[in-house]
Design an enzyme around this catalytic site. Structure first.
Site, short mmCIF file in Angstrom:
data_model
loop_
_atom_site.label_atom_id
_atom_site.label_comp_id
_atom_site.label_asym_id
_atom_site.label_seq_id
_atom_site.Cartn_x
_atom_site.Cartn_y
_atom_site.Cartn_z
N ASP A 1 0.86 -1.16 0.00
CA ASP A 1 0.00 0.00 0.00
C ASP A 1 0.91 1.23 0.00
OD1 ASP A 1 -2.40 1.61 0.40
OD2 ASP A 1 -1.74 1.81 2.48
N ASP B 1 -0.06 5.05 0.96
CA ASP B 1 -0.22 6.09 1.96
C ASP B 1 -0.07 5.55 3.38
OD1 ASP B 1 -0.82 7.51 -0.29
OD2 ASP B 1 -2.97 7.60 0.08
#
Length: 281
Positions: free
Chosen positions: A13, A15
């Site tokens: 991922d 962020d």
């Protein structure tokens, strides 16, 4: 690369896993300066960024953020967005990359695994960030574009179960065995992504993911040191002298030391030569 080269991958991922902020909101200021956003929208984005940095985002917050971003960018010129992102990428995102994440990406690459970013943010932002990080592939949200402008509709939303489905598609295409793959995320909304691989890890987990990780026995990592990639590159270049290069390096250092000592000696002698004529006068 072809599917015959690598049999495993590391899925990240973006962020709060690789970078310290929301990539979708990080470009608020340059978008404002480029005429794409007004001041009120910038302030709303800054507040959303603040909330996100403190607590992450649950499913309801992610839906609100998605709706806010799609409404905001409706009618934007795609070419202008691409230009702004690429012109400001290093000044905006480079300082946000966690040193721990960059080290982990390098370790996976050294182990022969391909690295894939899987992010709910738009591909206009995620793809250049992926290129900057040197990853092999990016999966990101795609907006509908008509006549070079965003319509406000979403073509593909890289979120929740969609992330896991995309990972399975990539694995099938590239020949990965997901049981040998790794995945990293900070959010409970990425449980499907983490559960899809044999080696899931929670990074800076929100409350929901921390609880799920504890229940499932998943490891938890805390990343806290954003370090510009440029600074990391400079640090890596300095000590990379090994093996046969040591002899050459030592010779160069020796010559440099000798040249410096000779230059200092000449500088010390020069004033004496200049003072002698004045003394005889």
């Amino acid at each position: 690369m072809t599917g015959e080269v690598g049999r495993a991958a590391a899925f990240f991922d973006l962020d709060k896993t690789v970078i310290a902020k929301s990539s979708a909101l990080a470009f608020g200021r340059p978008f404002f300066e480029g005429g794409l956003m007004n001041r009120r929208t910038v302030l709303k984005g800054a507040y959303a960024q603040f909330v996100f940095s403190l607590a992450g985002a649950d499913a309801a917050q992610m839906d609100r953020m998605r709706d806010q971003i799609t409404a905001m960018c409706t009618g934007w010129d795609v070419g202008v967005v691409h230009d702004i992102v690429r012109e400001t990428l290093h000044s905006i995102v480079d300082p946000l990359v966690y040193a721990e994440a960059a080290d982990l990406i390098e370790a996976h690459r050294a182990a022969g695994r391909e690295v894939v970013i899987v992010s709910s943010s738009g591909s206009e932002v995620v793809t250049p960030i992926g290129e900057m990080l040197g990853v092999d592939r990016v999966v990101a949200t795609r907006m509908v574009v008509v006549d070079g402008r965003y319509t406000g509709e979403i073509e593909y939303y890289a979120y929740g179960e969609n992330k896991a489905a995309a990972m399975r598609e990539v694995a099938a295409e590239m020949g990965y065995d997901l049981a040998d793959c790794h995945a990293y995320s900070d959010s409970v909304t990425d449980l499907p992504m983490l559960a899809a691989v044999g080696h899931p890890t929670a990074v800076n987990p929100d409350r929901g993911l921390r609880r799920a990780a504890a229940e499932r026995g998943w490891p938890v990592l805390e990343f806290a040191r954003p370090v510009p990639l440029s600074a990391r590159s400079a640090q890596r270049r300095a000590p990379l002298v090994t093996g046969a290069a040591v002899g050459v390096g030592a010779a160069v250092v020796g010559l440099a030391w000798y040249a410096r000592r000779r230059a200092l000696r000449l500088l010390e002698e020069a004033p004496q030569h200049r003072r002698r004529p004045r003394a005889r006068a």
